[in-house]
Design a protein around this motif. Sequence first.
Motif, PDB file in Angstrom:
ATOM      1  N   VAL A 170       0.848  -1.189   0.000  1.00  7.11           N
ATOM      2  CA  VAL A 170       0.000   0.000   0.000  1.00  7.11           C
ATOM      3  C   VAL A 170       0.886   1.242   0.000  1.00  7.11           C
ATOM      4  CG1 VAL A 170      -1.800   1.263   1.222  1.00  7.11           C
ATOM      5  CG2 VAL A 170      -1.804  -1.236   1.249  1.00  7.11           C
ATOM      6  N   GLY A 171       0.588   2.158  -0.911  1.00  6.93           N
ATOM      7  CA  GLY A 171       1.376   3.375  -1.046  1.00  6.93           C
ATOM      8  C   GLY A 171       2.413   3.296  -2.153  1.00  6.93           C
ATOM      9  N   ASP A 172       2.729   2.083  -2.585  1.00  8.21           N
ATOM     10  CA  ASP A 172       3.740   1.888  -3.631  1.00  8.21           C
ATOM     11  C   ASP A 172       3.085   2.031  -5.001  1.00  8.21           C
ATOM     12  OD1 ASP A 172       5.963   1.260  -5.098  1.00  8.21           O
ATOM     13  OD2 ASP A 172       5.906  -0.890  -4.629  1.00  8.21           O
ATOM     14  N   ALA A 173       2.922   3.243  -5.439  1.00  7.70           N
ATOM     15  CA  ALA A 173       2.154   3.530  -6.659  1.00  7.70           C
ATOM     16  C   ALA A 173       2.869   3.129  -7.935  1.00  7.70           C
ATOM     17  CB  ALA A 173       1.810   5.021  -6.714  1.00  7.70           C
ATOM     18  N   ASN A 174       4.182   2.938  -7.873  1.00  7.40           N
ATOM     19  CA  ASN A 174       4.910   2.551  -9.088  1.00  7.40           C
ATOM     20  C   ASN A 174       5.509   1.143  -8.979  1.00  7.40           C
ATOM     21  OD1 ASN A 174       6.943   3.004  -7.287  1.00  7.40           O
ATOM     22  ND2 ASN A 174       8.060   4.499  -8.545  1.00  7.40           N
ATOM     23  N   ASN A 175       5.120   0.414  -7.933  1.00 12.67           N
ATOM     24  CA  ASN A 175       5.496  -0.993  -7.775  1.00 12.67           C
ATOM     25  C   ASN A 175       7.007  -1.242  -7.771  1.00 12.67           C
ATOM     26  OD1 ASN A 175       2.751  -2.231  -7.755  1.00 12.67           O
ATOM     27  ND2 ASN A 175       2.659  -1.422  -9.839  1.00 12.67           N
ATOM     28  N   ASP A 176       7.757  -0.362  -7.072  1.00 17.44           N
ATOM     29  CA  ASP A 176       9.196  -0.580  -6.962  1.00 17.44           C
ATOM     30  C   ASP A 176       9.605  -0.977  -5.546  1.00 17.44           C
ATOM     31  OD1 ASP A 176       8.873   1.783  -5.596  1.00 17.44           O
ATOM     32  OD2 ASP A 176      10.375   2.921  -6.725  1.00 17.44           O
ATOM     33  N   SER A 177       8.601  -1.380  -4.725  1.00 15.71           N
ATOM     34  CA  SER A 177       8.820  -1.902  -3.370  1.00 15.71           C
ATOM     35  C   SER A 177       9.352  -0.870  -2.398  1.00 15.71           C
ATOM     36  CB  SER A 177       9.762  -3.124  -3.409  1.00 15.71           C
ATOM     37  OG  SER A 177       9.178  -4.172  -4.157  1.00 15.71           O
ATOM     38  N   VAL A 178       9.135   0.401  -2.685  1.00 17.32           N
ATOM     39  CA  VAL A 178       9.469   1.463  -1.747  1.00 17.32           C
ATOM     40  C   VAL A 178       8.488   2.608  -1.970  1.00 17.32           C
ATOM     41  CG1 VAL A 178      11.167   2.549  -3.289  1.00 17.32           C
ATOM     42  CG2 VAL A 178      11.298   2.925  -0.803  1.00 17.32           C
ATOM     43  N   VAL A 179       8.087   3.258  -0.900  1.00 19.33           N
ATOM     44  CA  VAL A 179       7.146   4.376  -1.003  1.00 19.33           C
ATOM     45  C   VAL A 179       7.932   5.668  -0.783  1.00 19.33           C
ATOM     46  CG1 VAL A 179       5.015   5.398  -0.113  1.00 19.33           C
ATOM     47  CG2 VAL A 179       5.296   2.896  -0.103  1.00 19.33           C
ATOM     48  N   ASN A 180       8.059   6.436  -1.851  1.00 22.79           N
ATOM     49  CA  ASN A 180       8.849   7.671  -1.793  1.00 22.79           C
ATOM     50  C   ASN A 180       8.261   8.715  -2.732  1.00 22.79           C
ATOM     51  OD1 ASN A 180       9.624   6.739  -4.321  1.00 22.79           O
ATOM     52  ND2 ASN A 180      11.631   6.015  -3.625  1.00 22.79           N
ATOM     53  N   VAL A 181       9.048   9.738  -3.037  1.00 21.39           N
ATOM     54  CA  VAL A 181       8.564  10.834  -3.878  1.00 21.39           C
ATOM     55  C   VAL A 181       8.141  10.339  -5.255  1.00 21.39           C
ATOM     56  CG1 VAL A 181       9.251  12.974  -5.020  1.00 21.39           C
ATOM     57  CG2 VAL A 181       9.936  12.562  -2.654  1.00 21.39           C
ATOM     58  N   ALA A 182       8.798   9.289  -5.744  1.00 21.47           N
ATOM     59  CA  ALA A 182       8.459   8.756  -7.071  1.00 21.47           C
ATOM     60  C   ALA A 182       7.019   8.284  -7.137  1.00 21.47           C
ATOM     61  CB  ALA A 182       9.418   7.623  -7.426  1.00 21.47           C
ATOM     62  N   ASP A 183       6.485   7.863  -6.001  1.00 26.80           N
ATOM     63  CA  ASP A 183       5.096   7.397  -5.990  1.00 26.80           C
ATOM     64  C   ASP A 183       4.113   8.555  -6.107  1.00 26.80           C
ATOM     65  OD1 ASP A 183       5.457   4.457  -5.541  1.00 26.80           O
ATOM     66  OD2 ASP A 183       6.580   5.243  -3.836  1.00 26.80           O
ATOM     67  N   PHE A 184       4.455   9.709  -5.489  1.00 22.46           N
ATOM     68  CA  PHE A 184       3.630  10.905  -5.697  1.00 22.46           C
ATOM     69  C   PHE A 184       3.602  11.277  -7.175  1.00 22.46           C
ATOM     70  CE2 PHE A 184       4.518  11.817  -1.120  1.00 22.46           C
ATOM     71  CZ  PHE A 184       3.204  11.935  -0.702  1.00 22.46           C
ATOM     72  N   ILE A 185       4.737  11.165  -7.816  1.00 18.37           N
ATOM     73  CA  ILE A 185       4.828  11.505  -9.245  1.00 18.37           C
ATOM     74  C   ILE A 185       3.998  10.523 -10.077  1.00 18.37           C
ATOM     75  CG2 ILE A 185       6.397  11.686 -11.217  1.00 18.37           C
ATOM     76  CD1 ILE A 185       8.572  12.559  -9.224  1.00 18.37           C
ATOM     77  N   ALA A 186       4.045   9.228  -9.719  1.00 14.86           N
ATOM     78  CA  ALA A 186       3.268   8.224 -10.450  1.00 14.86           C
ATOM     79  C   ALA A 186       1.770   8.486 -10.342  1.00 14.86           C
ATOM     80  CB  ALA A 186       3.601   6.830  -9.917  1.00 14.86           C
ATOM     81  N   VAL A 187       1.330   8.899  -9.159  1.00 12.40           N
ATOM     82  CA  VAL A 187      -0.081   9.245  -8.970  1.00 12.40           C
ATOM     83  C   VAL A 187      -0.439  10.461  -9.810  1.00 12.40           C
ATOM     84  CG1 VAL A 187      -1.850   9.977  -7.327  1.00 12.40           C
ATOM     85  CG2 VAL A 187      -0.168   8.250  -6.648  1.00 12.40           C
ATOM     86  N   LEU A 188       0.412  11.463  -9.794  1.00 15.35           N
ATOM     87  CA  LEU A 188       0.154  12.697 -10.537  1.00 15.35           C
ATOM     88  C   LEU A 188       0.059  12.432 -12.039  1.00 15.35           C
ATOM     89  CD1 LEU A 188      -0.112  15.797 -10.490  1.00 15.35           C
ATOM     90  CD2 LEU A 188       2.379  15.914 -10.660  1.00 15.35           C
ATOM     91  N   LEU A 189       0.978  11.618 -12.581  1.00 17.55           N
ATOM     92  CA  LEU A 189       1.024  11.365 -14.023  1.00 17.55           C
ATOM     93  C   LEU A 189      -0.168  10.512 -14.499  1.00 17.55           C
ATOM     94  CD1 LEU A 189       4.832  10.664 -14.561  1.00 17.55           C
ATOM     95  CD2 LEU A 189       3.544  12.737 -15.148  1.00 17.55           C
ATOM     96  N   ASN A 190      -0.758   9.725 -13.577  1.00 13.56           N
ATOM     97  CA  ASN A 190      -1.848   8.834 -13.962  1.00 13.56           C
ATOM     98  C   ASN A 190      -3.187   9.238 -13.346  1.00 13.56           C
ATOM     99  OD1 ASN A 190      -0.441   6.369 -15.416  1.00 13.56           O
ATOM    100  ND2 ASN A 190       0.847   6.900 -13.639  1.00 13.56           N
ATOM    101  N   PHE A 191      -3.237  10.445 -12.805  1.00  8.69           N
ATOM    102  CA  PHE A 191      -4.427  10.883 -12.061  1.00  8.69           C
ATOM    103  C   PHE A 191      -5.682  10.832 -12.954  1.00  8.69           C
ATOM    104  CE2 PHE A 191      -7.291  13.720  -9.822  1.00  8.69           C
ATOM    105  CZ  PHE A 191      -7.049  13.381  -8.500  1.00  8.69           C
ATOM    106  N   GLY A 192      -6.731  10.227 -12.391  1.00 11.31           N
ATOM    107  CA  GLY A 192      -8.002  10.146 -13.099  1.00 11.31           C
ATOM    108  C   GLY A 192      -8.132   8.952 -14.009  1.00 11.31           C
ATOM    109  N   GLN A 193      -7.101   8.126 -14.101  1.00 10.45           N
ATOM    110  CA  GLN A 193      -7.128   6.987 -15.010  1.00 10.45           C
ATOM    111  C   GLN A 193      -7.578   5.725 -14.305  1.00 10.45           C
ATOM    112  OE1 GLN A 193      -6.448   7.326 -18.355  1.00 10.45           O
ATOM    113  NE2 GLN A 193      -6.351   9.509 -17.812  1.00 10.45           N
ATOM    114  N   PRO A 194      -8.451   4.923 -14.954  1.00  3.93           N
ATOM    115  CA  PRO A 194      -8.781   3.602 -14.390  1.00  3.93           C
ATOM    116  C   PRO A 194      -7.678   2.624 -14.709  1.00  3.93           C
ATOM    117  CG  PRO A 194      -9.946   3.939 -16.448  1.00  3.93           C
ATOM    118  CD  PRO A 194      -9.211   5.224 -16.170  1.00  3.93           C
ATOM    119  N   CYS A 195      -7.603   1.549 -13.947  1.00  3.59           N
ATOM    120  CA  CYS A 195      -6.599   0.531 -14.231  1.00  3.59           C
ATOM    121  C   CYS A 195      -7.130  -0.474 -15.241  1.00  3.59           C
ATOM    122  CB  CYS A 195      -6.203  -0.194 -12.940  1.00  3.59           C
ATOM    123  SG  CYS A 195      -5.339   0.875 -11.781  1.00  3.59           S
TER     124      CYS A 195
END
Length: 240
Positions: free
Chosen positions: A215-240
Amino acid sequence: MKNVLTIAALTAAAGFASAQAVEVAVTTNDTPAPGGTITVDVTANMTGFSGTPAFAGYGLDLDVTAGTAGAAGFSTATSGASLQIGTLAGTVDGTTGLDRAVGGQVSNIFNVNPSVDTSSSVLLFSADFTIDAGCTEQITIGASVASNGGVVVYPDANAGTNVFAGESGGPTLSFTDLVIDCAAPSCDGDANGDNVVNVDDFIAVLLNFGGAGPVGDANNDSVVNVADFIAVLLNFGQPC
């Protein structure tokens, strides 16, 4: 009058064979994910009965028996369209339990619902269960008999008895739990695994910042950091 009732009860119990059994199982067809809601079904399965028996579950509890940190709570129980007799929603107990829910598939009694196939699983009741957005563990959901509750079995659709776990002279009663794992995020930006990228994913990253996921690992790299905020921002509003 007391003696007559006692004899009637013994007669009903005597109609059961040792191989007859009732299993109450907790199941779901939904894919569990942190922050999501799944529908949990409580079903009855009967084996060893001849003819068309009828039955109803009443006074059953539904609880999170392990992984309570991943539980956000149950809704009240609902009955399926095929249920005809004896349904009550039960009482939500805190956030992790549902007390004394009632559901029955009483078939062939007074010609009620005679087409029900009691040789396979029959739904007693359902409840919605919400998984906490921060869940990272395994959750076990189980049903059990509440005080003065049980499963009523009508072996010939006209005589019944209460079936309790370990009751002498009656069918055995067993329970099968539902074990679910909190699913990892399913696509880039989906930090909480609910199959959509929205503000909840920013919150999941924030609450789990510095952790190892899922949970929190938005880019699936096994760590929750600033890169995950960026992944959320770049994909915001998109369904999986």
